[in-house]
Scaffold this motif. Structure first.
Motif, mmCIF file in Angstrom:
data_model
loop_
_atom_site.group_PDB
_atom_site.id
_atom_site.type_symbol
_atom_site.label_atom_id
_atom_site.label_comp_id
_atom_site.label_asym_id
_atom_site.label_seq_id
_atom_site.Cartn_x
_atom_site.Cartn_y
_atom_site.Cartn_z
ATOM 1 N N PHE A 178 10.342 3.884 -3.975
ATOM 2 C CA PHE A 178 9.498 3.473 -5.105
ATOM 3 C C PHE A 178 8.314 2.626 -4.656
ATOM 4 C CE2 PHE A 178 10.575 -0.942 -5.155
ATOM 5 C CZ PHE A 178 11.902 -1.038 -4.800
ATOM 6 N N ALA A 179 8.398 2.095 -3.440
ATOM 7 C CA ALA A 179 7.350 1.212 -2.935
ATOM 8 C C ALA A 179 6.393 1.904 -1.967
ATOM 9 C CB ALA A 179 7.984 0.007 -2.253
ATOM 10 N N LYS A 180 6.772 3.065 -1.482
ATOM 11 C CA LYS A 180 5.938 3.756 -0.498
ATOM 12 C C LYS A 180 4.560 4.080 -1.077
ATOM 13 C CE LYS A 180 9.691 5.703 2.253
ATOM 14 N NZ LYS A 180 10.442 6.924 2.643
ATOM 15 N N GLY A 181 3.548 3.810 -0.285
ATOM 16 C CA GLY A 181 2.185 4.068 -0.719
ATOM 17 C C GLY A 181 1.582 2.953 -1.545
ATOM 18 N N ARG A 182 2.424 1.985 -1.970
ATOM 19 C CA ARG A 182 1.917 0.877 -2.780
ATOM 20 C C ARG A 182 2.173 -0.484 -2.134
ATOM 21 N NH1 ARG A 182 4.024 -0.094 -7.793
ATOM 22 N NH2 ARG A 182 6.107 0.585 -7.176
ATOM 23 N N PHE A 183 3.306 -0.619 -1.474
ATOM 24 C CA PHE A 183 3.680 -1.903 -0.884
ATOM 25 C C PHE A 183 3.607 -1.815 0.640
ATOM 26 C CE2 PHE A 183 6.850 -3.241 -4.497
ATOM 27 C CZ PHE A 183 5.837 -3.049 -5.432
ATOM 28 N N THR A 184 3.206 -2.913 1.255
ATOM 29 C CA THR A 184 3.160 -3.005 2.707
ATOM 30 C C THR A 184 3.836 -4.292 3.144
ATOM 31 O OG1 THR A 184 1.046 -1.819 2.743
ATOM 32 C CG2 THR A 184 1.684 -3.022 4.735
ATOM 33 N N ILE A 185 4.719 -4.183 4.132
ATOM 34 C CA ILE A 185 5.378 -5.371 4.669
ATOM 35 C C ILE A 185 4.827 -5.653 6.055
ATOM 36 C CG2 ILE A 185 7.342 -4.078 5.633
ATOM 37 C CD1 ILE A 185 9.107 -6.503 4.840
ATOM 38 N N SER A 186 4.631 -6.914 6.358
ATOM 39 C CA SER A 186 4.149 -7.301 7.679
ATOM 40 C C SER A 186 4.862 -8.563 8.125
ATOM 41 C CB SER A 186 2.639 -7.533 7.655
ATOM 42 O OG SER A 186 2.291 -8.552 6.727
ATOM 43 N N ARG A 187 4.866 -8.742 9.428
ATOM 44 C CA ARG A 187 5.560 -9.898 10.005
ATOM 45 C C ARG A 187 4.571 -10.638 10.882
ATOM 46 N NH1 ARG A 187 11.875 -9.683 11.693
ATOM 47 N NH2 ARG A 187 12.171 -11.917 12.097
ATOM 48 N N ASP A 188 4.201 -11.839 10.478
ATOM 49 C CA ASP A 188 3.200 -12.609 11.198
ATOM 50 C C ASP A 188 3.760 -13.189 12.494
ATOM 51 O OD1 ASP A 188 2.072 -13.929 8.028
ATOM 52 O OD2 ASP A 188 1.549 -12.078 9.051
ATOM 53 N N ASN A 189 5.004 -13.610 12.446
ATOM 54 C CA ASN A 189 5.673 -14.147 13.628
ATOM 55 C C ASN A 189 7.172 -14.003 13.412
ATOM 56 O OD1 ASN A 189 6.574 -16.479 12.078
ATOM 57 N ND2 ASN A 189 4.447 -17.174 12.220
ATOM 58 N N ALA A 190 7.971 -14.664 14.217
ATOM 59 C CA ALA A 190 9.414 -14.473 14.131
ATOM 60 C C ALA A 190 9.981 -14.903 12.788
ATOM 61 C CB ALA A 190 10.104 -15.246 15.258
ATOM 62 N N ASN A 191 9.296 -15.811 12.095
ATOM 63 C CA ASN A 191 9.891 -16.411 10.914
ATOM 64 C C ASN A 191 9.049 -16.301 9.647
ATOM 65 O OD1 ASN A 191 12.174 -17.338 12.396
ATOM 66 N ND2 ASN A 191 10.925 -19.016 13.192
ATOM 67 N N THR A 192 8.043 -15.467 9.643
ATOM 68 C CA THR A 192 7.177 -15.346 8.462
ATOM 69 C C THR A 192 6.879 -13.888 8.181
ATOM 70 O OG1 THR A 192 6.111 -17.459 9.019
ATOM 71 C CG2 THR A 192 4.994 -16.050 7.434
ATOM 72 N N ILE A 193 7.083 -13.495 6.936
ATOM 73 C CA ILE A 193 6.735 -12.134 6.536
ATOM 74 C C ILE A 193 5.920 -12.168 5.255
ATOM 75 C CG2 ILE A 193 8.736 -11.051 7.612
ATOM 76 C CD1 ILE A 193 9.985 -10.848 4.787
ATOM 77 N N ASP A 194 5.165 -11.088 5.044
ATOM 78 C CA ASP A 194 4.393 -10.924 3.825
ATOM 79 C C ASP A 194 4.709 -9.582 3.207
ATOM 80 O OD1 ASP A 194 1.648 -12.420 5.540
ATOM 81 O OD2 ASP A 194 2.932 -13.360 4.046
ATOM 82 N N LEU A 195 4.554 -9.510 1.889
ATOM 83 C CA LEU A 195 4.691 -8.253 1.168
ATOM 84 C C LEU A 195 3.444 -8.084 0.314
ATOM 85 C CD1 LEU A 195 6.633 -5.844 0.551
ATOM 86 C CD2 LEU A 195 7.320 -7.135 -1.490
ATOM 87 N N GLN A 196 2.608 -7.152 0.687
ATOM 88 C CA GLN A 196 1.414 -6.842 -0.090
ATOM 89 C C GLN A 196 1.769 -5.761 -1.090
ATOM 90 O OE1 GLN A 196 -1.734 -8.229 -0.038
ATOM 91 N NE2 GLN A 196 -2.137 -6.927 -1.814
ATOM 92 N N MET A 197 1.599 -6.062 -2.362
ATOM 93 C CA MET A 197 1.960 -5.129 -3.421
ATOM 94 C C MET A 197 0.716 -4.725 -4.190
ATOM 95 S SD MET A 197 5.524 -6.843 -4.796
ATOM 96 C CE MET A 197 4.708 -8.280 -5.496
ATOM 97 N N ASN A 198 0.394 -3.458 -4.162
ATOM 98 C CA ASN A 198 -0.772 -2.922 -4.856
ATOM 99 C C ASN A 198 -0.326 -1.945 -5.935
ATOM 100 O OD1 ASN A 198 -2.457 -4.316 -3.008
ATOM 101 N ND2 ASN A 198 -2.385 -2.583 -1.586
ATOM 102 N N SER A 199 -1.232 -1.630 -6.826
ATOM 103 C CA SER A 199 -0.956 -0.667 -7.904
ATOM 104 C C SER A 199 0.345 -1.013 -8.628
ATOM 105 C CB SER A 199 -0.877 0.757 -7.326
ATOM 106 O OG SER A 199 -2.084 1.088 -6.673
ATOM 107 N N LEU A 200 0.481 -2.256 -8.990
ATOM 108 C CA LEU A 200 1.725 -2.709 -9.608
ATOM 109 C C LEU A 200 1.935 -2.086 -10.981
ATOM 110 C CD1 LEU A 200 1.602 -6.388 -8.400
ATOM 111 C CD2 LEU A 200 3.498 -4.815 -8.012
ATOM 112 N N LYS A 201 3.200 -1.849 -11.278
ATOM 113 C CA LYS A 201 3.593 -1.227 -12.538
ATOM 114 C C LYS A 201 4.513 -2.183 -13.308
ATOM 115 C CE LYS A 201 3.807 3.226 -10.102
ATOM 116 N NZ LYS A 201 4.674 4.374 -9.764
ATOM 117 N N PRO A 202 4.609 -2.014 -14.600
ATOM 118 C CA PRO A 202 5.525 -2.879 -15.368
ATOM 119 C C PRO A 202 6.957 -2.825 -14.836
ATOM 120 C CG PRO A 202 4.039 -1.743 -16.861
ATOM 121 C CD PRO A 202 3.781 -1.175 -15.496
ATOM 122 N N GLU A 203 7.375 -1.692 -14.311
ATOM 123 C CA GLU A 203 8.735 -1.572 -13.791
ATOM 124 C C GLU A 203 8.933 -2.321 -12.477
ATOM 125 O OE1 GLU A 203 6.705 0.917 -14.763
ATOM 126 O OE2 GLU A 203 6.948 2.696 -13.474
#
Length: 114
Positions: free
Chosen positions: A62-87
């Motif tokens: 459900f997240a493919k093509g809209r969400f991206t996960i990245s890891r800045d270092n050993a202890n920090t991650i980000d989740l970029q969420m685009n084209s968000l839907k009410p669900e």
């Protein structure tokens, strides 16, 4: 004591974007998987995305093509969420899994509504 702190949740209109961040403190593991689960009201918690120390990524369909996960270092991650839907409205939980147990953050609310 490992602690995870999430940030970046909030209210956004459909089609908008949010970026979630998670920082782990007290973690001294040489290898771990970090990622995000979410739980909507009345539903089970479900995996959104995860990334290993080696950079291996898995993302829910459900997240493919809209969400991206990245890891800045050993202890920090980000989740970029685009084209968000009410669900996508849910509490998003960060976790760290060095095996055999998982550590969890307290969660951050994401609400997608006009």
């Amino acid at each position: 004591q490992v602690q995870l702190v999430e940030s970046g949740g909030g209210l956004v209109q459909p089609g908008g974007s949010l970026r979630l961040s998670c920082a782990a403190s007290g973690s001294r593991f040489s290898f771990s998987i970090m990622g995000w689960y979410r739980q909507a009201p009345g539903k089970q918690r479900e995996l959104v995305a995860k990334i290993s120390s080696a950079g291996t990524i898995a993302i829910a369909d459900f997240a493919k093509g809209r969400f991206t996960i990245s890891r800045d270092n050993a202890n920090t991650i980000d989740l970029q969420m685009n084209s968000l839907k009410p669900e996508d409205t849910a509490v998003y939980y960060c976790y760290l899994d060095p095996g055999p147990i998982k550590y969890w953050g307290r969660g951050t609310q994401v609400t997608v509504s006009s």
